[in-house]
Design a protein around this motif. Sequence first.
Motif, mmCIF file in Angstrom:
data_model
loop_
_atom_site.group_PDB
_atom_site.id
_atom_site.type_symbol
_atom_site.label_atom_id
_atom_site.label_comp_id
_atom_site.label_asym_id
_atom_site.label_seq_id
_atom_site.Cartn_x
_atom_site.Cartn_y
_atom_site.Cartn_z
ATOM 1 N N LEU A 191 0.838 -1.199 0.000
ATOM 2 C CA LEU A 191 0.000 0.000 0.000
ATOM 3 C C LEU A 191 0.870 1.247 0.000
ATOM 4 C CD1 LEU A 191 -2.980 -0.561 2.468
ATOM 5 C CD2 LEU A 191 -3.022 -0.476 -0.012
ATOM 6 N N CYS A 192 2.119 1.108 0.477
ATOM 7 C CA CYS A 192 2.940 2.302 0.684
ATOM 8 C C CYS A 192 4.058 2.458 -0.340
ATOM 9 C CB CYS A 192 3.551 2.293 2.070
ATOM 10 S SG CYS A 192 2.316 2.205 3.346
ATOM 11 N N VAL A 193 4.224 1.517 -1.285
ATOM 12 C CA VAL A 193 5.294 1.679 -2.270
ATOM 13 C C VAL A 193 4.768 2.482 -3.461
ATOM 14 C CG1 VAL A 193 6.563 -0.365 -1.619
ATOM 15 C CG2 VAL A 193 4.722 -0.550 -3.293
ATOM 16 N N PHE A 194 5.680 2.783 -4.405
ATOM 17 C CA PHE A 194 5.349 3.555 -5.587
ATOM 18 C C PHE A 194 4.065 3.036 -6.221
ATOM 19 C CE2 PHE A 194 5.789 4.403 -10.142
ATOM 20 C CZ PHE A 194 6.018 5.768 -10.110
ATOM 21 N N PRO A 195 3.153 3.827 -6.728
ATOM 22 C CA PRO A 195 3.174 5.292 -6.846
ATOM 23 C C PRO A 195 2.733 6.055 -5.588
ATOM 24 C CG PRO A 195 1.269 4.385 -7.959
ATOM 25 C CD PRO A 195 2.025 3.237 -7.417
ATOM 26 N N THR A 196 2.433 5.365 -4.501
ATOM 27 C CA THR A 196 2.104 6.082 -3.272
ATOM 28 C C THR A 196 3.399 6.669 -2.705
ATOM 29 O OG1 THR A 196 0.801 4.102 -2.934
ATOM 30 C CG2 THR A 196 0.613 5.789 -1.267
ATOM 31 N N PRO A 197 3.371 7.875 -2.146
ATOM 32 C CA PRO A 197 4.631 8.448 -1.643
ATOM 33 C C PRO A 197 5.260 7.652 -0.503
ATOM 34 C CG PRO A 197 2.748 9.857 -1.125
ATOM 35 C CD PRO A 197 2.263 8.841 -2.080
ATOM 36 N N GLY A 198 4.484 7.034 0.340
ATOM 37 C CA GLY A 198 5.074 6.266 1.430
ATOM 38 C C GLY A 198 4.080 6.117 2.564
ATOM 39 N N LEU A 199 4.590 5.634 3.689
ATOM 40 C CA LEU A 199 3.706 5.411 4.832
ATOM 41 C C LEU A 199 3.494 6.732 5.559
ATOM 42 C CD1 LEU A 199 2.619 2.889 6.734
ATOM 43 C CD2 LEU A 199 4.467 3.679 8.165
ATOM 44 N N ASP A 200 2.261 7.162 5.700
ATOM 45 C CA ASP A 200 1.996 8.332 6.527
ATOM 46 C C ASP A 200 0.767 8.068 7.383
ATOM 47 O OD1 ASP A 200 -0.159 8.656 4.921
ATOM 48 O OD2 ASP A 200 0.662 10.300 3.766
ATOM 49 N N ARG A 201 0.325 9.103 8.104
ATOM 50 C CA ARG A 201 -0.724 8.839 9.081
ATOM 51 C C ARG A 201 -2.064 8.505 8.454
ATOM 52 N NH1 ARG A 201 -0.090 13.573 12.822
ATOM 53 N NH2 ARG A 201 -1.788 12.516 13.846
ATOM 54 N N SER A 202 -2.196 8.748 7.149
ATOM 55 C CA SER A 202 -3.485 8.425 6.532
ATOM 56 C C SER A 202 -3.531 6.996 6.012
ATOM 57 C CB SER A 202 -3.766 9.395 5.388
ATOM 58 O OG SER A 202 -2.861 9.166 4.341
ATOM 59 N N THR A 203 -2.414 6.249 6.152
ATOM 60 C CA THR A 203 -2.393 4.892 5.607
ATOM 61 C C THR A 203 -3.477 4.009 6.221
ATOM 62 O OG1 THR A 203 -0.034 5.066 5.199
ATOM 63 C CG2 THR A 203 -0.945 2.868 5.268
ATOM 64 N N SER A 204 -3.761 4.230 7.510
ATOM 65 C CA SER A 204 -4.772 3.364 8.126
ATOM 66 C C SER A 204 -6.154 3.642 7.529
ATOM 67 C CB SER A 204 -4.787 3.555 9.641
ATOM 68 O OG SER A 204 -5.189 4.855 9.962
ATOM 69 N N LEU A 205 -6.369 4.870 7.044
ATOM 70 C CA LEU A 205 -7.652 5.155 6.395
ATOM 71 C C LEU A 205 -7.751 4.429 5.058
ATOM 72 C CD1 LEU A 205 -8.351 8.936 7.010
ATOM 73 C CD2 LEU A 205 -9.497 6.961 7.984
ATOM 74 N N VAL A 206 -6.608 4.334 4.357
ATOM 75 C CA VAL A 206 -6.598 3.591 3.102
ATOM 76 C C VAL A 206 -6.955 2.135 3.368
ATOM 77 C CG1 VAL A 206 -5.175 2.857 1.171
ATOM 78 C CG2 VAL A 206 -4.864 5.121 2.137
ATOM 79 N N ALA A 207 -6.411 1.627 4.473
ATOM 80 C CA ALA A 207 -6.652 0.229 4.805
ATOM 81 C C ALA A 207 -8.126 -0.038 5.080
ATOM 82 C CB ALA A 207 -5.822 -0.167 6.015
#
Lengths: 365, 296
Positions: free
Chosen positions: B205-221
């Motif tokens: 979820l956090c590799v390219f093209p996403t910029p990386g792991l940030d605090r919104s990653t859990s919302l993506v999940a």
Amino acid sequence: MYRYLAWTGVVVVLALVPFYLDGFWLQTGLFAMSAAIGAIGINLLTGATGQLSMGHAFFLAVGAYSYVFFSAEPTAKLSGLGLPTGVAVVLAVLTAGIAGGLFSPIAGRLKGAYLGIATFALIFGGQHVLFNAEHLTGGFNGRAVPELNLFGFSFGDTPSLIVLQVPFGTLERLWFLGLVLVALSMVFAQGVLKGRPGRAMNTIRDHEIAAGVMGVPVARYRAGVFVLSSMYGGLAGVLLALVFQRTVPEYFGVLLSLDYLAMIVIGGLGSVGGAVVGALFVSLLPQLLTKYSDAIPLVAVPGTPGGVSPAEAARILYGAAVVTVVLFLPGGLLGLFRKIRLRPPRLRLPLSTPSPSESRSPHVP
Amino acid sequence: MTTFVELLVNGLSIGAVYALIALGFVIIFKATEVVNFAHASLLLAGGYLVARLWPLIGFWAALLAGILAAALVAAAIEFLVIRRANVASHSVLAIVTIGVDIVLTTELTRQIGTDVLAMGDPWGSQVMRFGGVTIAETRIVALVTAALLITAFLLAFKYTGWGVAMRAAAEDAETASLMGIRLGRVSMSAWAVAGALAAVAALFLCVFPTPGLDRSTSLVALKAFPAAILGGLDSTTGALVGGLIIGVTESMMSGYQNDMAFLGRGIGDVAPFLVMLVILLIRPAGLFGTKELARV
């Protein structure tokens, strides 16, 4: 007798609060009142009927925004109806109910956690609308909330009003309105729970099939409770908007919904008192931690680097409280109060044989 | 046409990642009948460790550590909380996992702060070209890895002793336990496997093209929840199909959002939830979920 005395005492103390405490505490208290109304609503749904809802924040948003829409005068960019504000409150609550009703094909058929996940859609869909329907909601920046005016009495800062040498501004005036609304919400919900509908709801929660066999229309009840709970959410949203004086879309997100679930678990599932106690706990905790952050170890003063900020500390604390309550205090904080209150009479009557349910838990943790 | 194929492949790839998360979710539900709302925080925990550890011990070791840690955290939740909660209704257990989620997510987002953490993966931002179609290497790796993991899991579920124990426990816990299956071990291993799958998903979820792991990653999940439920909470096939449906929907809606401007900005993020609602309206138990039959 003692009950009435106690209630009178509570009412007197609450009515005296605006004369002694400053704006910060009044605002905190008003947020807690709004939370209490919302929590009563979701406790009817989740606690009494066993239907999980993650979408409660959506109904708060519907209430808040439709109050603004109905009461605001239309401008070039923002639409509004400019109705009398009292009418707007009623219409806002009804709109929240209609929004809940539109969801009833789902709310009536799904149960428990399935419904919980389905209601995530309300939050995300709702936020999408809030951000995009700019002529209605003001988009990212939100909208200003017109102050309430009931029968010629304004719940704003003007005209100035001084009661017993205390200037009564928006917060002081809203305080009493909030108290009345919370009281009405409590009485109504108590009536629902104590009566026929409440028993039907509890039966649906405990045994769906048995409820159906006894003639309870399960789907209709589920949908109905969902509507009722969303109307409570709408009322909470209106009060919140009046206190905030501005509605912003970000506030009505997943976190707010989770807060409401935390409230009812911590306070006690399925009862009106539980919802109120939980709402007080969850909404006062962050404010208390913020106010006294310099005196509490491990909690950083807001704005300074390092350490846990008060808001985060509060979230961690009540997240942990949810887990602790479920593990060790079935019945929530309210259940704990009841247990403590029940003890003295039992100690005074050593000759009476304790009933099995009482003897099972002789120690209050 | 090329855009369509690109969007489709990207959608399938992200869908496969959602399927990994949803699969974990379904495994936990099958084994313990708990709807695990803490799943997003497990994912965040795994991803966070990978992002923090790779500069120190290299990517592969960090990935392994992240997976193990997420599995451990999940097993700990089962052992410390779920097993000890004696509640009548499973809704209450679901709320307990919300409590766990609040604690974990708050602490992890506090640690992450406003940073965007790179995952240090070896694929970087390279792309592959097939004819006129350009696809990021990470997407291909995600698709292949997810496919391999899911196949391995389904085979294990069908043929190994662990899988048989798990299915028996899901079918009838009491009988399974009389047959000598240790229910505690089964449910703990289910949680651990789900945690590990979530950590792998976090990486992709956090590799390219996403910029990386940030605090919104859990919302993506959170988008994996509709994936699990539209497929049917108790169906592993459902988790796969649900994940792919959600992934492709999201990718298509985001890709063509300029043609659907009337729906507003960011419709791609909302579309998965709308698809879920439509499917639940028609099939309340999800596409592959067993319709609950009760005998009284």
